[in-house]
Enzyme design. Sequence first.
Site, PDB file in Angstrom:
ATOM      1  N   VAL A  44      13.082   2.433 -15.858  1.00 33.84           N
ATOM      2  CA  VAL A  44      12.137   1.455 -16.418  1.00 33.84           C
ATOM      3  C   VAL A  44      12.632   0.933 -17.766  1.00 33.84           C
ATOM      4  O   VAL A  44      12.639  -0.277 -18.024  1.00 33.84           O
ATOM      5  CB  VAL A  44      10.738   2.101 -16.572  1.00 33.84           C
ATOM      6  CG1 VAL A  44       9.783   1.173 -17.292  1.00 33.84           C
ATOM      7  CG2 VAL A  44      10.182   2.481 -15.210  1.00 33.84           C
ATOM      8  N   LEU A  80       7.576  -2.407 -11.246  1.00 29.61           N
ATOM      9  CA  LEU A  80       8.909  -2.696 -10.711  1.00 29.61           C
ATOM     10  C   LEU A  80       9.154  -1.906  -9.434  1.00 29.61           C
ATOM     11  O   LEU A  80       8.886  -0.715  -9.387  1.00 29.61           O
ATOM     12  CB  LEU A  80       9.985  -2.314 -11.730  1.00 29.61           C
ATOM     13  CG  LEU A  80       9.797  -2.820 -13.168  1.00 29.61           C
ATOM     14  CD1 LEU A  80      10.891  -2.278 -14.068  1.00 29.61           C
ATOM     15  CD2 LEU A  80       9.793  -4.344 -13.188  1.00 29.61           C
ATOM     16  N   ALA A  95       2.627   0.906  10.747  1.00 27.40           N
ATOM     17  CA  ALA A  95       2.787   2.357  10.914  1.00 27.40           C
ATOM     18  C   ALA A  95       4.257   2.738  10.805  1.00 27.40           C
ATOM     19  O   ALA A  95       5.148   1.960  11.132  1.00 27.40           O
ATOM     20  CB  ALA A  95       2.219   2.775  12.261  1.00 27.40           C
ATOM     21  N   CYS A 152       7.521   7.246  -6.936  1.00 32.60           N
ATOM     22  CA  CYS A 152       6.259   6.746  -7.512  1.00 32.60           C
ATOM     23  C   CYS A 152       5.024   7.075  -6.684  1.00 32.60           C
ATOM     24  O   CYS A 152       4.116   7.751  -7.173  1.00 32.60           O
ATOM     25  CB  CYS A 152       6.359   5.239  -7.712  1.00 32.60           C
ATOM     26  SG  CYS A 152       7.742   4.805  -8.754  1.00 32.60           S
TER      27      CYS A 152
HETATM   28  C1  UGA Z   1       6.406   1.232  -6.041  1.00 36.73           C
HETATM   29  C2  UGA Z   1       5.519  -0.019  -6.174  1.00 36.73           C
HETATM   30  O1  UGA Z   1       5.717  -0.889  -5.065  1.00 36.73           O
HETATM   31  C3  UGA Z   1       5.833  -0.770  -7.462  1.00 36.73           C
HETATM   32  O2  UGA Z   1       4.935  -1.863  -7.616  1.00 36.73           O
HETATM   33  C4  UGA Z   1       5.664   0.208  -8.657  1.00 36.73           C
HETATM   34  O3  UGA Z   1       5.984  -0.414  -9.881  1.00 36.73           O
HETATM   35  C5  UGA Z   1       6.587   1.401  -8.445  1.00 36.73           C
HETATM   36  O4  UGA Z   1       6.243   2.045  -7.217  1.00 36.73           O
HETATM   37  C6  UGA Z   1       6.414   2.346  -9.608  1.00 36.73           C
HETATM   38  O5  UGA Z   1       5.330   2.893  -9.775  1.00 36.73           O
HETATM   39  O6  UGA Z   1       7.325   2.464 -10.428  1.00 36.73           O
HETATM   40  P1  UGA Z   1       8.887   1.699  -5.162  1.00 36.73           P
HETATM   41  O7  UGA Z   1       8.503   3.141  -5.098  1.00 36.73           O
HETATM   42  O8  UGA Z   1      10.174   1.301  -5.725  1.00 36.73           O
HETATM   43  O9  UGA Z   1       7.752   0.836  -5.947  1.00 36.73           O
HETATM   44  O10 UGA Z   1       8.927   1.198  -3.693  1.00 36.73           O
HETATM   45  P2  UGA Z   1       8.153   0.381  -2.587  1.00 36.73           P
HETATM   46  O11 UGA Z   1       9.073  -0.685  -2.172  1.00 36.73           O
HETATM   47  O12 UGA Z   1       6.775  -0.006  -2.904  1.00 36.73           O
HETATM   48  O13 UGA Z   1       8.149   1.533  -1.486  1.00 36.73           O
HETATM   49  C7  UGA Z   1       7.318   2.673  -1.566  1.00 36.73           C
HETATM   50  C8  UGA Z   1       7.073   3.219  -0.182  1.00 36.73           C
HETATM   51  O14 UGA Z   1       6.377   2.294   0.592  1.00 36.73           O
HETATM   52  C9  UGA Z   1       8.370   3.531   0.563  1.00 36.73           C
HETATM   53  O15 UGA Z   1       8.325   4.804   1.126  1.00 36.73           O
HETATM   54  C10 UGA Z   1       8.465   2.475   1.628  1.00 36.73           C
HETATM   55  O16 UGA Z   1       9.014   2.959   2.823  1.00 36.73           O
HETATM   56  C11 UGA Z   1       7.037   2.049   1.785  1.00 36.73           C
HETATM   57  N1  UGA Z   1       7.004   0.596   2.047  1.00 36.73           N
HETATM   58  C12 UGA Z   1       7.590  -0.227   1.159  1.00 36.73           C
HETATM   59  C13 UGA Z   1       6.425   0.124   3.173  1.00 36.73           C
HETATM   60  O17 UGA Z   1       5.890   0.883   3.986  1.00 36.73           O
HETATM   61  N2  UGA Z   1       6.438  -1.229   3.390  1.00 36.73           N
HETATM   62  C14 UGA Z   1       7.025  -2.074   2.506  1.00 36.73           C
HETATM   63  O18 UGA Z   1       7.036  -3.297   2.737  1.00 36.73           O
HETATM   64  C15 UGA Z   1       7.616  -1.578   1.372  1.00 36.73           C
END
Ligand code: UGA
Length: 449
Positions: free
Chosen positions: A11, A158, A270, A278
């Site tokens: 960050v 982010l 699903a 995070c």
């Molecule tokens: C997440 C949030 O999306 C960010 O907004 C936040 O700032 C960040 O946490 C944080 O707290 O720092 P991140 O963990 O990088 O970001 O990843 P995501 O892309 O949101 O993915 C998280 C989980 O959701 C993953 O396991 C992924 O497989 C799942 N996911 C992600 C989905 O099921 N669908 C998606 O379209 C994207």
Amino acid sequence: MKIAVVGTGYVGLVSGVCLASKGHNVICVDKKQEIVEKIKNSIPPIYEKGLEELLKNVVKNNKLIATTDIKLALKDAEVVLIAVGTPYQGDAIDLSYIKMTAEEIGKILKESDRYMVITIKSTVIPTTTDTFVKEILEKSSGKKAGIDFGLAMNPEFLREGNAIEDFMVPDRVVIGAIDDKSFMTVKKVYETFEVPIIQTNLRTAEMIKYTSNSLLATMISFSNEIGNTCAQIGGIDVREVMNGVHLDKRLSPVINKKRITPGLLSYIEAGCGFGGSCFPKDVKAIIAFAKKQGADVSMLSEVININETQPTKVLDLLKKSYPNLKNLNIGILGLAFKPDTDDTRESPAIKVANSLIKEGANVTGYDPIVKEEFNEVIDGKISYANDIKTLINDKDAIIILTRWDDFKIINQEMIDKLMKKPIIIDGRRMLNKKDFKIGSYFGIGYSPR
Ligand code: UGA
């Protein structure tokens, strides 16, 4: 504007580099000399798309300087962004880095007669800034927050793999502030961004961050529960169900006769569960804190419970073909917690690999970025394949665990030709089941009648 960033992890570094590229004069501070040296030499200490190029530019133009000396960094700073780690430990987030940093900053404030706004960027539980941080700063400086120095909380939103774009083109900037002066000062940081800026109190800003992540995690666990229900009933495919649900105009609006597909919809699908640094940590932390406050968080607790068992659903599917996994050769596709990252923290692949090994299967893994180092995060050991075809070759079954685009090349012909028995378990529902023969393809959220 002169900005100091304390902590150059994910960050802090992304924020520092992006703010410098927007024209601010940024000094990044880190305790680790080797990280500071890397930044000085324009070598990003972490992998993030687009970071290296931006870092090179801002270092070359002298817009970003790195140091281990926090006193030097704060010398002329108007805003100090604290972006140190807040790992989840036991049943609460560990605030020791925040404490240490606040104490150091407090001592500097004591000797300075300049006004600056101390701003928490790390994810911290509501009330942390207006109680814990404020008290430490006031005690170690002998000064008063809101009078002698400003205090703010400015959470980050982010996504790994999209962090630069998310910072440069944000959807919102939330600034929790102790008073208007603190708010107006931090607002200047984002002057050149075209973005709605929300002013709140300190604890509301903290809560917005937890609520955002909890909402996304809840949507994933909700979708997984629906998927598991479809599979249990039989003859209903969760993908078709979700396609029908997504077409609600409130989820995908029609503007000028064109259907908009918001990114949010991909969280209403699903799969084999969420991971990363995070969602699991933040949802667990807010649950633990809310419980201490006497709040009922049974729904969020269930979000975590569903997620903990979700990776095992791929094993249930596998066992329909092989009740006993001993000595079977199983390939797992995807080791990272999501595509486009090398991050394996809380990745569903860890649970699946551990269970397969425990049941006596010989496991081989493949991931476009994560390599053999995956063995460091699991209990046993897996072999590693260098490409998709080698992974598939001679396997009794293969399991998709990360939604990497690369896996879309897998088809019936390929698995018929290469595998011992063509069985594919799709933990992300990323392939089209219609492209495979009955008895070859099994996906989360579906079981034929
Ligand atoms: C997440 C949030 O999306 C960010 O907004 C936040 O700032 C960040 O946490 C944080 O707290 O720092 P991140 O963990 O990088 O970001 O990843 P995501 O892309 O949101 O993915 C998280 C989980 O959701 C993953 O396991 C992924 O497989 C799942 N996911 C992600 C989905 O099921 N669908 C998606 O379209 C994207």
